[in-house]
Design a protein around this motif. Structure first.
Motif, PDB file in Angstrom:
ATOM      1  N   ALA A 117      -2.514  -2.789  -7.976  1.00  0.00           N
ATOM      2  CA  ALA A 117      -3.481  -3.054  -6.906  1.00  0.00           C
ATOM      3  C   ALA A 117      -3.992  -1.765  -6.264  1.00  0.00           C
ATOM      4  O   ALA A 117      -5.164  -1.687  -5.882  1.00  0.00           O
ATOM      5  N   PHE A 118      -3.136  -0.745  -6.175  1.00  0.00           N
ATOM      6  CA  PHE A 118      -3.535   0.506  -5.520  1.00  0.00           C
ATOM      7  C   PHE A 118      -3.721   1.643  -6.527  1.00  0.00           C
ATOM      8  O   PHE A 118      -3.739   2.812  -6.151  1.00  0.00           O
ATOM      9  N   GLU A 119      -3.885   1.241  -7.795  1.00  0.00           N
ATOM     10  CA  GLU A 119      -4.238   2.147  -8.897  1.00  0.00           C
ATOM     11  C   GLU A 119      -3.336   3.380  -8.964  1.00  0.00           C
ATOM     12  O   GLU A 119      -3.793   4.516  -9.004  1.00  0.00           O
ATOM     13  N   LYS A 140       0.812  -1.226   0.000  1.00  0.00           N
ATOM     14  CA  LYS A 140       0.000   0.000   0.000  1.00  0.00           C
ATOM     15  C   LYS A 140       0.845   1.275   0.000  1.00  0.00           C
ATOM     16  O   LYS A 140       0.400   2.323  -0.473  1.00  0.00           O
ATOM     17  N   THR A 141       2.055   1.198   0.502  1.00  0.00           N
ATOM     18  CA  THR A 141       2.919   2.376   0.586  1.00  0.00           C
ATOM     19  C   THR A 141       3.199   3.013  -0.774  1.00  0.00           C
ATOM     20  O   THR A 141       3.527   4.196  -0.832  1.00  0.00           O
ATOM     21  N   VAL A 142       3.030   2.264  -1.856  1.00  0.00           N
ATOM     22  CA  VAL A 142       3.303   2.825  -3.190  1.00  0.00           C
ATOM     23  C   VAL A 142       2.350   3.978  -3.505  1.00  0.00           C
ATOM     24  O   VAL A 142       2.685   4.865  -4.284  1.00  0.00           O
ATOM     25  N   ALA A 143       1.171   3.983  -2.877  1.00  0.00           N
ATOM     26  CA  ALA A 143       0.208   5.071  -3.108  1.00  0.00           C
ATOM     27  C   ALA A 143       0.686   6.381  -2.485  1.00  0.00           C
ATOM     28  O   ALA A 143       0.228   7.462  -2.881  1.00  0.00           O
ATOM     29  N   VAL A 176      16.562   2.015  -6.557  1.00  0.00           N
ATOM     30  CA  VAL A 176      15.299   1.956  -5.834  1.00  0.00           C
ATOM     31  C   VAL A 176      14.203   1.568  -6.816  1.00  0.00           C
ATOM     32  O   VAL A 176      14.054   2.195  -7.872  1.00  0.00           O
ATOM     33  N   TYR A 177      13.455   0.538  -6.450  1.00  0.00           N
ATOM     34  CA  TYR A 177      12.402   0.003  -7.297  1.00  0.00           C
ATOM     35  C   TYR A 177      11.063   0.047  -6.571  1.00  0.00           C
ATOM     36  O   TYR A 177      11.005   0.103  -5.346  1.00  0.00           O
ATOM     37  N   VAL A 178      10.008  -0.035  -7.356  1.00  0.00           N
ATOM     38  CA  VAL A 178       8.661  -0.154  -6.818  1.00  0.00           C
ATOM     39  C   VAL A 178       8.008  -1.347  -7.516  1.00  0.00           C
ATOM     40  O   VAL A 178       8.256  -1.611  -8.696  1.00  0.00           O
ATOM     41  N   CYS A 179       7.178  -2.061  -6.790  1.00  0.00           N
ATOM     42  CA  CYS A 179       6.520  -3.262  -7.298  1.00  0.00           C
ATOM     43  C   CYS A 179       5.369  -2.894  -8.243  1.00  0.00           C
ATOM     44  O   CYS A 179       4.445  -2.166  -7.852  1.00  0.00           O
ATOM     45  N   GLY A 180       5.429  -3.413  -9.446  1.00  0.00           N
ATOM     46  CA  GLY A 180       4.382  -3.159 -10.437  1.00  0.00           C
ATOM     47  C   GLY A 180       3.035  -3.724 -10.025  1.00  0.00           C
ATOM     48  O   GLY A 180       1.993  -3.115 -10.290  1.00  0.00           O
ATOM     49  N   LEU A 181       3.035  -4.886  -9.375  1.00  0.00           N
ATOM     50  CA  LEU A 181       1.773  -5.470  -8.908  1.00  0.00           C
ATOM     51  C   LEU A 181       1.118  -4.572  -7.867  1.00  0.00           C
ATOM     52  O   LEU A 181      -0.103  -4.407  -7.850  1.00  0.00           O
TER      53      LEU A 181
END
Length: 140
Positions: free
Chosen positions: A105-107, A71-74, A96-101
């Protein structure tokens, strides 16, 4: 004489077995690190840790990668504090990467993400791939 041959055989097995075990566990002379995190607020202490490890490892310091999932990606969009830390990470040659899934999931639109941040399709799978390559991993 019989005991001497036994002792020599045991000694050779121990020496050769230990050398083979060491070769299997050590893939390179570099210490490579990956952190999987579910909280973007952890980037600052991660940067501090990377600095300390680089000093401690010296010439043996290799790559340092971070993958943010969940959820932190939002919370990444328009987060100026996080963007400043990303710039610092780039200066330290940290990837530094962010998960595409997680983005799906969090649009979160990947085009809205700050510079210096890359997307991997599946952050957890990516972490396992790095672990298989010999990276030292931590999940926080």
């Amino acid at each position: 004489m019989k005991h001497s041959i036994t002792y020599i055989t045991v000694l050779l097995v121990l020496i050769l077995g230990t050398a083979q075990l060491k070769a299997q566990t050590s893939t390179s002379d570099q210490n490579d690190y990956v952190v999987l995190s579910k909280n973007i607020k952890q980037l600052k202490p991660i940067l501090m840790t990377a600095t300390s490890l680089a000093e401690e490892d010296g010439e043996n310091y290799g790559e340092f990668q971070v993958v943010f999932c969940g959820k932190t990606v939002a919370d990444i969009r328009d987060n100026t504090d996080f963007q400043a830390l990303l710039k610092q990470a780039a200066q330290q040659q940290m990837k530094v990467y962010v998960c595409g899934l997680s983005l799906q999931a969090f649009e979160v639109n990947p085009e809205e993400l700050p510079q210096h941040l890359e997307v991997v399709e599946n952050g957890i799978f990516y972490g396992f791939q790095l672990k298989k390559q010999g990276f030292i991993s931590l999940t926080i």
